[in-house]
Design a protein around this motif. Sequence first.
Motif, PDB file in Angstrom:
ATOM      1  N   THR B 191       0.890  -1.017  -0.186  1.00 32.51           N
ATOM      2  CA  THR B 191      -0.121  -0.107   0.027  1.00 32.51           C
ATOM      3  C   THR B 191       0.789   1.060  -0.181  1.00 32.51           C
ATOM      4  OG1 THR B 191      -1.542  -1.201   1.563  1.00 32.51           O
ATOM      5  CG2 THR B 191      -2.019   1.022   1.069  1.00 32.51           C
ATOM      6  N   SER B 192       1.923   1.041   0.756  1.00 33.26           N
ATOM      7  CA  SER B 192       2.816   2.539   0.862  1.00 33.26           C
ATOM      8  C   SER B 192       3.582   2.648  -0.675  1.00 33.26           C
ATOM      9  CB  SER B 192       3.704   2.327   2.026  1.00 33.26           C
ATOM     10  OG  SER B 192       4.651   1.120   2.109  1.00 33.26           O
ATOM     11  N   ALA B 193       4.061   1.750  -1.075  1.00 36.34           N
ATOM     12  CA  ALA B 193       4.405   1.725  -2.471  1.00 36.34           C
ATOM     13  C   ALA B 193       3.280   2.627  -3.395  1.00 36.34           C
ATOM     14  CB  ALA B 193       4.882   0.379  -2.944  1.00 36.34           C
ATOM     15  N   LEU B 194       2.193   1.707  -3.173  1.00 31.75           N
ATOM     16  CA  LEU B 194       1.082   2.319  -4.348  1.00 31.75           C
ATOM     17  C   LEU B 194       0.843   3.705  -3.920  1.00 31.75           C
ATOM     18  CD1 LEU B 194      -0.294   0.824  -6.458  1.00 31.75           C
ATOM     19  CD2 LEU B 194      -2.224   0.469  -5.057  1.00 31.75           C
ATOM     20  N   ALA B 195       0.949   4.090  -2.837  1.00 32.64           N
ATOM     21  CA  ALA B 195       0.442   5.459  -2.367  1.00 32.64           C
ATOM     22  C   ALA B 195       1.636   6.529  -2.936  1.00 32.64           C
ATOM     23  CB  ALA B 195       0.414   5.638  -0.988  1.00 32.64           C
ATOM     24  N   ALA B 196       2.921   6.071  -2.858  1.00 33.75           N
ATOM     25  CA  ALA B 196       3.988   6.941  -3.360  1.00 33.75           C
ATOM     26  C   ALA B 196       3.990   6.940  -4.838  1.00 33.75           C
ATOM     27  CB  ALA B 196       5.315   6.194  -2.826  1.00 33.75           C
ATOM     28  N   LEU B 197       3.582   5.795  -5.535  1.00 38.20           N
ATOM     29  CA  LEU B 197       3.571   5.931  -6.757  1.00 38.20           C
ATOM     30  C   LEU B 197       2.412   6.744  -7.376  1.00 38.20           C
ATOM     31  CD1 LEU B 197       4.465   2.289  -7.798  1.00 38.20           C
ATOM     32  CD2 LEU B 197       5.988   4.167  -8.090  1.00 38.20           C
ATOM     33  N   SER B 198       1.225   6.615  -6.706  1.00 38.36           N
ATOM     34  CA  SER B 198       0.081   7.660  -7.073  1.00 38.36           C
ATOM     35  C   SER B 198       0.568   9.105  -6.928  1.00 38.36           C
ATOM     36  CB  SER B 198      -0.980   7.515  -6.002  1.00 38.36           C
ATOM     37  OG  SER B 198      -1.440   6.144  -5.908  1.00 38.36           O
ATOM     38  N   VAL B 199       1.434   9.300  -5.992  1.00 38.75           N
ATOM     39  CA  VAL B 199       1.900  10.869  -5.682  1.00 38.75           C
ATOM     40  C   VAL B 199       2.385  11.142  -6.998  1.00 38.75           C
ATOM     41  CG1 VAL B 199       2.933  12.236  -4.284  1.00 38.75           C
ATOM     42  CG2 VAL B 199       1.323  10.850  -3.429  1.00 38.75           C
ATOM     43  N   TRP B 200       3.442  10.198  -7.159  1.00 41.61           N
ATOM     44  CA  TRP B 200       4.410  10.476  -8.492  1.00 41.61           C
ATOM     45  C   TRP B 200       3.723  10.539  -9.552  1.00 41.61           C
ATOM     46  CZ3 TRP B 200       5.247   6.665 -12.217  1.00 41.61           C
ATOM     47  CH2 TRP B 200       6.402   6.949 -13.147  1.00 41.61           C
ATOM     48  N   LEU B 201       2.788   9.816 -10.013  1.00 39.44           N
ATOM     49  CA  LEU B 201       1.936   9.822 -11.130  1.00 39.44           C
ATOM     50  C   LEU B 201       1.338  11.050 -11.162  1.00 39.44           C
ATOM     51  CD1 LEU B 201       1.723   7.445 -13.169  1.00 39.44           C
ATOM     52  CD2 LEU B 201      -0.589   7.103 -12.391  1.00 39.44           C
ATOM     53  N   ILE B 202       0.699  11.729 -10.223  1.00 38.10           N
ATOM     54  CA  ILE B 202      -0.066  12.939 -10.061  1.00 38.10           C
ATOM     55  C   ILE B 202       0.837  13.909 -10.515  1.00 38.10           C
ATOM     56  CG2 ILE B 202      -1.512  14.372  -8.737  1.00 38.10           C
ATOM     57  CD1 ILE B 202      -2.630  12.210  -7.337  1.00 38.10           C
ATOM     58  N   LEU B 203       2.009  14.154  -9.724  1.00 40.00           N
ATOM     59  CA  LEU B 203       2.930  15.270  -9.861  1.00 40.00           C
ATOM     60  C   LEU B 203       3.685  15.311 -10.956  1.00 40.00           C
ATOM     61  CD1 LEU B 203       4.083  15.633  -6.050  1.00 40.00           C
ATOM     62  CD2 LEU B 203       2.041  16.739  -7.379  1.00 40.00           C
ATOM     63  N   THR B 204       4.137  14.135 -11.665  1.00 36.72           N
ATOM     64  CA  THR B 204       4.829  14.246 -12.839  1.00 36.72           C
ATOM     65  C   THR B 204       4.062  13.956 -14.068  1.00 36.72           C
ATOM     66  OG1 THR B 204       5.892  12.520 -11.436  1.00 36.72           O
ATOM     67  CG2 THR B 204       7.152  12.842 -13.480  1.00 36.72           C
ATOM     68  N   VAL B 205       2.918  13.170 -14.171  1.00 38.24           N
ATOM     69  CA  VAL B 205       2.303  13.120 -15.634  1.00 38.24           C
ATOM     70  C   VAL B 205       1.189  14.048 -15.546  1.00 38.24           C
ATOM     71  CG1 VAL B 205       1.301  11.611 -16.725  1.00 38.24           C
ATOM     72  CG2 VAL B 205       2.898  10.682 -15.554  1.00 38.24           C
ATOM     73  N   PHE B 206       0.270  14.142 -14.496  1.00 35.26           N
ATOM     74  CA  PHE B 206      -0.872  14.927 -14.589  1.00 35.26           C
ATOM     75  C   PHE B 206      -0.918  16.161 -14.173  1.00 35.26           C
ATOM     76  CE2 PHE B 206      -2.619  10.529 -13.952  1.00 35.26           C
ATOM     77  CZ  PHE B 206      -2.943  10.373 -15.318  1.00 35.26           C
ATOM     78  N   TRP B 207       0.219  16.718 -13.398  1.00 35.20           N
ATOM     79  CA  TRP B 207       0.371  18.165 -12.723  1.00 35.20           C
ATOM     80  C   TRP B 207       0.452  18.939 -13.994  1.00 35.20           C
ATOM     81  CZ3 TRP B 207      -1.280  18.798  -8.340  1.00 35.20           C
ATOM     82  CH2 TRP B 207      -1.175  19.741  -7.670  1.00 35.20           C
ATOM     83  N   GLY B 208       0.783  18.885 -14.926  1.00 34.98           N
ATOM     84  CA  GLY B 208       0.979  19.666 -16.157  1.00 34.98           C
ATOM     85  C   GLY B 208      -0.434  20.092 -16.800  1.00 34.98           C
ATOM     86  N   MET B 209      -1.416  19.093 -16.365  1.00 34.30           N
ATOM     87  CA  MET B 209      -2.892  19.369 -16.825  1.00 34.30           C
ATOM     88  C   MET B 209      -3.721  19.982 -15.704  1.00 34.30           C
ATOM     89  SD  MET B 209      -3.473  15.687 -18.374  1.00 34.30           S
ATOM     90  CE  MET B 209      -2.055  14.557 -19.119  1.00 34.30           C
ATOM     91  N   ILE B 210      -3.368  19.536 -14.515  1.00 30.12           N
ATOM     92  CA  ILE B 210      -3.936  19.931 -13.360  1.00 30.12           C
ATOM     93  C   ILE B 210      -3.671  21.524 -13.016  1.00 30.12           C
ATOM     94  CG2 ILE B 210      -4.379  19.574 -11.010  1.00 30.12           C
ATOM     95  CD1 ILE B 210      -4.014  17.073 -11.245  1.00 30.12           C
ATOM     96  N   ALA B 211      -2.404  21.890 -13.117  1.00 28.37           N
ATOM     97  CA  ALA B 211      -1.986  23.306 -12.694  1.00 28.37           C
ATOM     98  C   ALA B 211      -2.750  24.388 -13.682  1.00 28.37           C
ATOM     99  CB  ALA B 211      -0.579  23.456 -13.121  1.00 28.37           C
ATOM    100  N   PRO B 212      -3.030  24.206 -15.024  1.00 24.76           N
ATOM    101  CA  PRO B 212      -3.867  25.250 -15.693  1.00 24.76           C
ATOM    102  C   PRO B 212      -5.085  25.372 -15.332  1.00 24.76           C
ATOM    103  CG  PRO B 212      -2.313  23.811 -17.206  1.00 24.76           C
ATOM    104  CD  PRO B 212      -2.279  23.313 -15.937  1.00 24.76           C
ATOM    105  N   LEU B 213      -5.768  24.008 -15.037  1.00 25.35           N
ATOM    106  CA  LEU B 213      -7.129  24.038 -14.447  1.00 25.35           C
ATOM    107  C   LEU B 213      -7.476  24.832 -13.287  1.00 25.35           C
ATOM    108  CD1 LEU B 213      -8.199  20.373 -15.217  1.00 25.35           C
ATOM    109  CD2 LEU B 213      -9.383  22.523 -16.141  1.00 25.35           C
ATOM    110  N   LEU B 214      -6.791  24.495 -12.439  1.00 23.28           N
ATOM    111  CA  LEU B 214      -6.601  25.252 -11.066  1.00 23.28           C
ATOM    112  C   LEU B 214      -6.343  26.604 -11.152  1.00 23.28           C
ATOM    113  CD1 LEU B 214      -4.856  22.902  -8.630  1.00 23.28           C
ATOM    114  CD2 LEU B 214      -7.293  23.265  -8.953  1.00 23.28           C
ATOM    115  N   ALA B 215      -5.466  27.030 -12.058  1.00 24.17           N
ATOM    116  CA  ALA B 215      -5.076  28.339 -12.273  1.00 24.17           C
ATOM    117  C   ALA B 215      -6.182  29.175 -12.773  1.00 24.17           C
ATOM    118  CB  ALA B 215      -3.885  28.549 -13.081  1.00 24.17           C
ATOM    119  N   GLY B 216      -7.034  28.511 -13.829  1.00 25.03           N
ATOM    120  CA  GLY B 216      -8.460  29.028 -14.521  1.00 25.03           C
ATOM    121  C   GLY B 216      -9.305  29.466 -13.576  1.00 25.03           C
ATOM    122  N   LEU B 217      -9.156  28.265 -12.278  1.00 30.80           N
ATOM    123  CA  LEU B 217     -10.554  28.621 -11.356  1.00 30.80           C
ATOM    124  C   LEU B 217      -9.970  29.725 -10.568  1.00 30.80           C
ATOM    125  CD1 LEU B 217     -11.124  24.731 -10.542  1.00 30.80           C
ATOM    126  CD2 LEU B 217     -12.589  26.682 -11.660  1.00 30.80           C
TER     127      LEU B 217
END
Lengths: 310, 318
Positions: B191-217
């Motif tokens: 579980t801890s490996a999965l949790a760390a990998l999820s954070v990695w996935l969000i901050l590396t792969v998806f953050w580039g999409m999330i940041a503009p969305l949040l900024a727009g809000l």
Amino acid sequence: MSDEFVIEARGLAKQYGPHVAVDGIDLQVRAGEVIGLLGPNGAGKTTTILMLLGLTEATRGSILILGKDPLRRPLEVKRDVGYLPDSVGFYETMTGRENLTYMARLAAIPRGVVGERINSVLASVHLLEVADRPVATYSRGMRQRLGIAELLMRQCRIAILDEPTSGLDPQSTQELLDLIQKLSRGGMTILLSSHMLDVVQTVCHRIALFNKGRIGFFGTIEELAAKIGGGTYVIDVEAEGIDLSALAATVDGVKNVMAVNGHWQCEAVRDVRPQLAQRIVAAGGALRNLDLRRARLDEAYGRYFREVHQ
Amino acid sequence: MMVREGSPFRGVGVIALKEAADHLTSARMHLIMGLVLLTAIGAVYGAIGRIKDTTAEDAYLFLKLFTVAREPLPSFAAFLGFLLPLVAIALGFDAINGEYNRRTMSRLLAQPIYRDAVLFGKFLGALLVIAIALLTLWLLMTGLGILFLGLPPTAADVVRSLAYLAATLACAGVWLALAIAFSAVIRSPATSALAALSVWLILTVFWGMIAPLLAGLIAPIDPLDPSTVLAQFEAQQSIARLSPQTLYAEITAILLDPAARSVGPLFMSQLQGSLYGAPLPTMESALIVWPQLSALVAAMILLFTVAYVAFQRQEVRA
Ligand SMILES: Nc1ncnc2c1ncn2[C@@H]1O[C@H](COP(=O)(O)OP(=O)(O)OP(=O)(O)O)[C@@H](O)[C@H]1O
Ligand SMILES: [Mg+2]
């Protein structure tokens, strides 16, 4: 035995949420004693041990180990206390010797003596031949003995063992008992939790009976038997040339004397062997044998818990 | 407040060395280092090909080994930025809960050491292994560069690439601290490996999409007010920088490209008195990324504190 307490707990309690695991216990242990912690599963033995070691925080109460608070001066306390947990684990890919060496480094045992000391403790737990095999290949008994080897290596003043004999065959159990007695003779104070009553009876000077988070009884097995049997000590006497039934009646504390197959059986409220011996000799009798009947822990234990459950 | 006797660091060295030795011999480490090595060689090989094709003369040819990419392979720096968190997570995800599972924790903590030593030792041991791996990679790159480009790196090359290496280590430290924090909070290593990998996935792969969305809000653009465009850009940049990967990418861009002079929008004032495209002195590049580097170290300390607080009061029943 000196009179100073090496382990002193007062009003010790541990609560997990609403659940009270240990409910205000007092425990005083003198240097060199071997104390057995007994009681049914979930009675709070392991929790008490963890609090003594500072591995879990007490909800209430105070602890002094060798006069020091284990939470305030953990390093000093841990230097003097060795611990064998109930399910002892090792680094499986490392050999037995490597496991011990690692712990020796952490315990700051001087480098010069480590190698030699490890060899000698491995020999005394009969693990020298397998010392260079990975622990993954060890049987349960071998692991248990490796844990004991660590205690020997640390040369602590206090050893706390949580169910050290669980899973050991009779011979290993006997060897473990011999080791414990050897440690005790060397002056080590030992706290031992176990469900094997004969083990406890063999090595322990005093026992603490845990029941639902409290210590229901703390004393010698004889005291326990006397307490449960309405405070009766049974002394077997073999003597010639006197009538003990008349003589013993003059000894303070004797309740009853019976003649049974050629010897007397004397019931008293305390251990009156010295007084009896004196009277018999003074009356010109020939004293052949004077024996306080050993209370059997399993009997006393069974009766104790039948009584408290009523 | 309790006054503690003895150093909280006694035993750190012993634990760190044991951990490092464990990692260096573990199949897990060999696997992931093999992956890193393969990709590194692939990326450098691609870069060498392109550099030979295109660039004739360049003062910073050596640094180009890190940044130049030949399609479809990304550059070495991009590869490392992507894989590095994985290496750190692989080394840290079971640091604390692994000891519980092997039932060695209580014996470990029954030795005369503080819990701090276990945490620091695990961290330093893994960081040491990462540092060794990075240094090896760096030497490999240098060797390949000399072999195929036929010229040794200049002093500025060496300083810049080593600074880049240090920043890489700091970034690895953040992910390592994150993985160790999860290993202290979560009892199951899977579980801890999965949790760390999820954070990695969000901050590396998806953050580039999330940041503009949040900024727009947060900072919507008003068509009549041009300053809102800048406001939104700045908001987006701030949000993006919550990811250590953004900070690390900015550091990489500046350190490995002497011509780069800003990580944000470039204003005329910054260009005044300078020749555009002229390389910056190494120290000035370092000054530009100083805030990013500090932020990485701060994030590392913050995550480490979380792990510390979680671990310090844990009951040790195994
Ligand atoms: N982490 C925990 N959370 C909640 N309750 C706990 C926790 N750990 C132990 N307990 C409870 O505390 C009580 C005492 O447990 P403890 O392990 O001290 O018993 P024990 O006397 O050692 O038993 P055993 O002979 O089975 O080893 C039990 O009722 C147990 O359920
Ligand atoms: Mg127990």
